[in-house]
Design a protein around this motif. Structure first.
Motif, mmCIF file in Angstrom:
data_model
loop_
_atom_site.group_PDB
_atom_site.id
_atom_site.type_symbol
_atom_site.label_atom_id
_atom_site.label_comp_id
_atom_site.label_asym_id
_atom_site.label_seq_id
_atom_site.Cartn_x
_atom_site.Cartn_y
_atom_site.Cartn_z
ATOM 1 N N GLY A 34 -6.798 -12.121 37.402
ATOM 2 C CA GLY A 34 -7.545 -10.794 37.575
ATOM 3 C C GLY A 34 -7.882 -9.545 37.930
ATOM 4 O O GLY A 34 -6.217 -9.001 37.959
ATOM 5 N N GLY A 35 -7.970 -8.770 37.249
ATOM 6 C CA GLY A 35 -7.260 -7.436 37.113
ATOM 7 C C GLY A 35 -8.303 -6.170 36.842
ATOM 8 O O GLY A 35 -9.686 -6.701 36.290
ATOM 9 N N SER A 36 -8.512 -5.533 37.347
ATOM 10 C CA SER A 36 -8.810 -3.991 36.323
ATOM 11 C C SER A 36 -8.399 -3.859 35.269
ATOM 12 O O SER A 36 -7.218 -3.270 35.448
ATOM 13 N N VAL A 37 -8.718 -3.326 33.888
ATOM 14 C CA VAL A 37 -8.056 -2.736 32.223
ATOM 15 C C VAL A 37 -9.026 -2.029 31.876
ATOM 16 O O VAL A 37 -10.216 -1.889 32.615
ATOM 17 N N GLN A 38 -8.359 -0.944 30.827
ATOM 18 C CA GLN A 38 -9.217 -0.252 30.101
ATOM 19 C C GLN A 38 -9.631 -1.381 28.974
ATOM 20 O O GLN A 38 -9.225 -2.039 28.782
ATOM 21 N N ALA A 39 -10.801 -0.690 27.920
ATOM 22 C CA ALA A 39 -10.903 -1.637 27.040
ATOM 23 C C ALA A 39 -10.540 -1.273 26.294
ATOM 24 O O ALA A 39 -9.021 -1.210 26.064
#
Length: 125
Positions: free
Chosen positions: A9-14
């Motif tokens: 998991g993690g953070s990502v831009q659209a």
């Protein structure tokens, strides 16, 4: 007893991509279905994708069809479940859980008796 551990998991831009993995230790073939579910605060856990461990039938939530791909790799005593997520949208944000079932295979959380601890996916616009 099946133990499930998610990662990736993690953070990502659209528009971006992430790949989730789930390691199933002490894997038993009595768990004939594996799946990915997600949950956001205040909402019920919803099915994202499920797959029969013997291969073949796969099902996806309508909201992820064409963007997400579930797959599995089985060795002698372990199974690794993956979820490739492409073209991510902000509404894909949530805690993603790996799950195993030995009673049925559908996008219904109540069928799954084994759960991982979850991995957070955050998609920003």
């Amino acid at each position: 007893q099946v133990q499930l551990v998610e990662s990736g998991g993690g953070s990502v831009q659209a528009g971006g991509s992430l790949r989730l993995s789930c390691a199933a230790s002490t894997y038993t073939f009595s768990s004939h279905c594996m799946g990915w579910f997600r949950q956001t605060p205040g909402k019920e856990r919803e099915g994202v994708a499920v797959i029969y461990t013997t291969g073949g039938t796969i099902d996806y939530a309508d909201s992820v069809k064409g963007r997400f791909t579930i797959s599995q790799e089985t060795t002698k005593n372990t199974l690794t479940l993956s979820l490739q997520m492409n073209s991510l949208k902000p509404e894909d944000t949530g805690m993603y859980y790996c799950a195993a079932s030995n009673v049925g295979c559908a996008l219904i959380a109540g069928l799954f008796g084994y759960w991982g601890q979850g991995t957070q996916v955050t998609v920003s616009s």
